[in-house]
Design an enzyme around this catalytic site. Sequence first.
Site, mmCIF file in Angstrom:
data_model
loop_
_atom_site.group_PDB
_atom_site.id
_atom_site.type_symbol
_atom_site.label_atom_id
_atom_site.label_comp_id
_atom_site.label_asym_id
_atom_site.label_seq_id
_atom_site.Cartn_x
_atom_site.Cartn_y
_atom_site.Cartn_z
ATOM 1 N N GLU A 173 23.331 28.213 10.280
ATOM 2 C CA GLU A 173 22.535 29.496 10.861
ATOM 3 C C GLU A 173 22.547 30.807 9.888
ATOM 4 O O GLU A 173 23.869 31.105 9.424
ATOM 5 C CB GLU A 173 23.272 30.078 12.170
ATOM 6 N N ALA B 159 7.973 30.260 28.590
ATOM 7 C CA ALA B 159 6.816 29.946 29.383
ATOM 8 C C ALA B 159 6.750 30.708 30.767
ATOM 9 O O ALA B 159 5.357 30.728 31.075
ATOM 10 C CB ALA B 159 7.322 28.554 30.073
ATOM 11 N N HIS C 69 29.794 31.634 50.327
ATOM 12 C CA HIS C 69 31.198 30.969 49.901
ATOM 13 C C HIS C 69 30.938 29.404 50.009
ATOM 14 O O HIS C 69 30.884 29.170 51.303
ATOM 15 C CB HIS C 69 32.355 31.647 50.446
HETATM 16 P P1 FAD Z 1 1.596 26.269 24.835
HETATM 17 O O1 FAD Z 1 2.528 25.656 25.914
HETATM 18 O O2 FAD Z 1 1.924 25.950 23.158
HETATM 19 O O3 FAD Z 1 0.192 25.606 25.023
HETATM 20 C C1 FAD Z 1 -0.763 25.757 24.313
HETATM 21 C C2 FAD Z 1 -1.803 24.634 24.370
HETATM 22 O O4 FAD Z 1 -3.229 24.935 23.714
HETATM 23 C C3 FAD Z 1 -1.401 23.621 23.475
HETATM 24 O O5 FAD Z 1 -1.351 22.307 24.659
HETATM 25 C C4 FAD Z 1 -2.561 23.118 22.621
HETATM 26 O O6 FAD Z 1 -2.635 21.801 22.604
HETATM 27 C C5 FAD Z 1 -3.773 23.915 23.065
HETATM 28 N N1 FAD Z 1 -4.635 24.364 22.051
HETATM 29 C C6 FAD Z 1 -4.275 25.304 21.058
HETATM 30 N N2 FAD Z 1 -5.286 25.575 20.322
HETATM 31 C C7 FAD Z 1 -6.376 24.959 20.995
HETATM 32 C C8 FAD Z 1 -7.737 24.647 20.504
HETATM 33 N N3 FAD Z 1 -8.215 25.406 19.708
HETATM 34 N N4 FAD Z 1 -8.426 23.959 21.554
HETATM 35 C C9 FAD Z 1 -7.876 23.375 22.680
HETATM 36 N N5 FAD Z 1 -6.584 23.345 22.683
HETATM 37 C C10 FAD Z 1 -5.885 23.906 21.938
HETATM 38 N N6 FAD Z 1 10.431 28.413 27.222
HETATM 39 C C11 FAD Z 1 10.840 28.699 28.548
HETATM 40 O O7 FAD Z 1 10.573 29.566 29.045
HETATM 41 N N7 FAD Z 1 11.985 27.855 28.687
HETATM 42 C C12 FAD Z 1 12.577 26.806 27.968
HETATM 43 O O8 FAD Z 1 13.601 26.275 28.520
HETATM 44 C C13 FAD Z 1 12.032 26.391 26.908
HETATM 45 N N8 FAD Z 1 12.397 25.756 26.238
HETATM 46 C C14 FAD Z 1 11.626 25.287 25.098
HETATM 47 C C15 FAD Z 1 12.129 24.000 24.415
HETATM 48 C C16 FAD Z 1 11.391 23.681 23.213
HETATM 49 C C17 FAD Z 1 11.898 22.531 22.163
HETATM 50 C C18 FAD Z 1 10.364 24.384 22.688
HETATM 51 C C19 FAD Z 1 9.635 24.103 21.486
HETATM 52 C C20 FAD Z 1 9.791 25.297 23.393
HETATM 53 C C21 FAD Z 1 10.504 25.882 24.849
HETATM 54 N N9 FAD Z 1 10.094 26.866 25.331
HETATM 55 C C22 FAD Z 1 10.646 27.372 26.365
HETATM 56 C C23 FAD Z 1 8.962 27.797 25.031
HETATM 57 C C24 FAD Z 1 7.697 27.440 25.766
HETATM 58 O O9 FAD Z 1 7.247 26.073 25.605
HETATM 59 C C25 FAD Z 1 6.598 28.226 25.561
HETATM 60 O O10 FAD Z 1 6.894 29.683 25.588
HETATM 61 C C26 FAD Z 1 5.457 28.070 26.255
HETATM 62 O O11 FAD Z 1 4.800 26.842 26.204
HETATM 63 C C27 FAD Z 1 4.120 28.949 25.939
HETATM 64 O O12 FAD Z 1 3.117 28.486 26.868
HETATM 65 P P2 FAD Z 1 1.433 28.828 26.191
HETATM 66 O O13 FAD Z 1 0.778 28.564 27.224
HETATM 67 O O14 FAD Z 1 1.488 30.193 25.348
HETATM 68 O O15 FAD Z 1 1.208 27.767 24.879
HETATM 69 P P1 NAD Z 2 14.826 31.099 17.456
HETATM 70 O O1 NAD Z 2 14.192 32.408 17.056
HETATM 71 O O2 NAD Z 2 15.492 31.168 18.939
HETATM 72 O O3 NAD Z 2 16.255 30.968 16.429
HETATM 73 C C1 NAD Z 2 15.845 30.691 15.090
HETATM 74 C C2 NAD Z 2 17.026 30.915 14.460
HETATM 75 O O4 NAD Z 2 17.108 30.432 13.219
HETATM 76 C C3 NAD Z 2 17.716 32.260 14.418
HETATM 77 O O5 NAD Z 2 18.967 32.553 14.947
HETATM 78 C C4 NAD Z 2 17.606 32.826 13.164
HETATM 79 O O6 NAD Z 2 18.460 33.689 12.738
HETATM 80 C C5 NAD Z 2 17.776 31.402 12.304
HETATM 81 N N1 NAD Z 2 17.149 31.038 11.027
HETATM 82 C C6 NAD Z 2 15.786 31.663 10.521
HETATM 83 N N2 NAD Z 2 15.482 31.447 9.384
HETATM 84 C C7 NAD Z 2 16.758 30.589 8.932
HETATM 85 C C8 NAD Z 2 17.277 29.805 7.680
HETATM 86 N N3 NAD Z 2 16.234 29.795 6.584
HETATM 87 N N4 NAD Z 2 18.292 29.222 7.606
HETATM 88 C C9 NAD Z 2 19.176 29.155 8.834
HETATM 89 N N5 NAD Z 2 18.880 29.764 9.750
HETATM 90 C C10 NAD Z 2 17.543 30.593 10.022
HETATM 91 O O7 NAD Z 2 13.918 30.145 17.198
HETATM 92 P P2 NAD Z 2 13.798 28.583 17.920
HETATM 93 O O8 NAD Z 2 15.190 28.012 18.118
HETATM 94 O O9 NAD Z 2 13.221 27.798 16.799
HETATM 95 O O10 NAD Z 2 12.883 28.632 19.180
HETATM 96 C C11 NAD Z 2 11.750 28.937 19.149
HETATM 97 C C12 NAD Z 2 11.368 30.011 20.291
HETATM 98 O O11 NAD Z 2 11.225 28.927 21.415
HETATM 99 C C13 NAD Z 2 12.414 30.676 20.820
HETATM 100 O O12 NAD Z 2 12.272 32.184 20.386
HETATM 101 C C14 NAD Z 2 11.922 30.946 22.375
HETATM 102 O O13 NAD Z 2 11.181 31.771 22.515
HETATM 103 C C15 NAD Z 2 11.441 29.444 22.877
HETATM 104 N N6 NAD Z 2 12.408 28.472 23.452
HETATM 105 C C16 NAD Z 2 13.124 28.923 24.584
HETATM 106 C C17 NAD Z 2 13.996 28.243 25.206
HETATM 107 C C18 NAD Z 2 14.653 28.694 26.441
HETATM 108 O O14 NAD Z 2 14.060 29.489 26.900
HETATM 109 N N7 NAD Z 2 15.618 27.952 27.002
HETATM 110 C C19 NAD Z 2 14.406 26.932 24.661
HETATM 111 C C20 NAD Z 2 13.829 26.865 23.488
HETATM 112 C C21 NAD Z 2 12.847 27.294 22.895
#
Ligand code: FAD
Ligand code: NAD
Length: 465
Positions: A206, A320, A444
């Site tokens: 990190e 999301a 509780h």
């Molecule tokens: P997306 O879910 O990214 O959907 C966008 C869609 O648009 C995609 O299906 C893509 O194929 C489609 N698309 C893009 N461009 C085009 C185009 N030109 N034509 C047709 N289709 C297109 N968030 C949480 O709140 N809780 C969590 O626990 C959480 N865990 C996560 C874990 C991981 C590993 C990751 C990567 C993300 C996580 N997130 C979590 C973040 C969450 O997934 C996103 O905030 C959320 O999906 C955003 O929704 P969205 O509708 O903006 O876009």
């Molecule tokens: P993040 O922004 O949560 O964390 C990125 C981390 O990488 C930060 O701590 C940053 O300081 C560090 N970092 C950046 N550049 C670096 C480098 N060159 N070397 C070492 N460390 C570096 O991003 P993420 O974990 O990729 O997740 C992306 C987004 O997806 C989140 O911001 C969140 O919005 C969403 N997400 C949400 C959940 C959830 O709600 N539980 C879970 C997964 C992802």
Amino acid sequence: MKEITCKLLVIGSGPGGYVCAIRAGQLGIDTVIVEAGKPGGTCLNVGCIPSKAMIHAADEYLKVSQMAQGGDPLGISLSEPAIDLKKTVAWKDGIVGRLNTGVAGLLKKAKVKSVQGWARFRDGKTVEVETETGIQVIRAETIVIATGSLPVELPFMPFGGKVISSTEALALKKVPETLAVVGGGYIGLELGTAFAKMGASVTIVEAQDRILPLYDAELTRPVSKRLDELGVAVLIGAKAKGLSSKGDALLVETADGTERDIPADHVLVTVGRKPATQGWGVEEIDLDLTGPFIRIDDQCRTSMRGIYAIGDVTGEPMLAHRAMAQGEMVAEIVAGNRRSWDKRAMPAVCFTDPEVVSVGLSPDEARAGAAEIKIGQFPFAANGRAMTLQGESGFVRVVARADNHLVLGIQAVGSGVSELSAAFSLAIEMGARLEDIAGTIHAHPTQSEGFQEAALKALGHALHI
Ligand code: FAD
Ligand code: NAD
């Protein structure tokens, strides 16, 4: 070339897009949704849902592994546990598949027309979609951009080979012996912890001076402690420099300036996500941006009339539930209802071990807002239910104004606290005072009693501490 006209066109069927389309359909709006991949977007296919499935599997495996090692205080024993990651991933894919079908079914039920393919703007009212059977032209009165986000790549270590993003990490066929994770944020910690529980030797790199820098240090301390117990090495203030010359390790510059090789079967890069603004013709419609994100107002309107944007493509927090709430609001606006973004509470949950929840203002943020504040904190070590669940680490903390006791923020760290986030959000959304929480009967034995006790503590008369 085929042509469709509709009132509302939604591009992207992630949580933002599909919720917007369903609500629009329910409101009787003639709606089309275009998706290049599978229904549900990042969240359902390669994000929230599959990551939580893998985290659950890892928790289960750790439990039985500890029992097999004879270290189980509950007196349960068994022999030789093993994990077949291919089966675990197949189970996770089954959940994703069921939800894909569910979203497609909900869209159909709401009478939304789904078009599969990549959409590209021709002008502010027309989109071309490359479908399997040719170009489909869609003309719409109103368009919602919900294209989401993509993982950020490190320019000196692009994705490919052993350098993977969360998408590939969620589809590995075997637990790596060694895993280096670059970025100790949400994804790095959630998935890094899961792989450590499944038996990988994990190192987290990190750049900042602590993990999860988005949350305050007191909240993340129990997470650091647990990572240590799980044998996860955390290098803070460290920079990834690229793969080692032999390609079998990650080269890192540590906080003291020395260079070190971290053995790595895979290097998982989780340094944030970027808005998906490329490849669909943003230049054709010349939208204003805020940094890399599409600029929106409090109704999710972009700088072009008739075009809205929602979800990750519009900025932080990329969550999301924010995308869904924006999607629902925009559908209402398109239907002619008076709505604007007036949410007070946006919960953030990190599914680490223990879990972290934050809603509203942290103590420092509340102090910066100039109000005199009161803080009440209650440890799970004094909560009966937490003890029975072996989840005594962590606490609930309530931050309120000192003058009128209005609750400004609620945070918790502890096993299973993600489920308390609903109560926290509701309290802030409804403008609760400390007395409202303290005066509500909490069942509780539940961990939620910690919430009531934290409010009582802020009022100066906690009962169980
Ligand atoms: P997306 O879910 O990214 O959907 C966008 C869609 O648009 C995609 O299906 C893509 O194929 C489609 N698309 C893009 N461009 C085009 C185009 N030109 N034509 C047709 N289709 C297109 N968030 C949480 O709140 N809780 C969590 O626990 C959480 N865990 C996560 C874990 C991981 C590993 C990751 C990567 C993300 C996580 N997130 C979590 C973040 C969450 O997934 C996103 O905030 C959320 O999906 C955003 O929704 P969205 O509708 O903006 O876009
Ligand atoms: P993040 O922004 O949560 O964390 C990125 C981390 O990488 C930060 O701590 C940053 O300081 C560090 N970092 C950046 N550049 C670096 C480098 N060159 N070397 C070492 N460390 C570096 O991003 P993420 O974990 O990729 O997740 C992306 C987004 O997806 C989140 O911001 C969140 O919005 C969403 N997400 C949400 C959940 C959830 O709600 N539980 C879970 C997964 C992802």
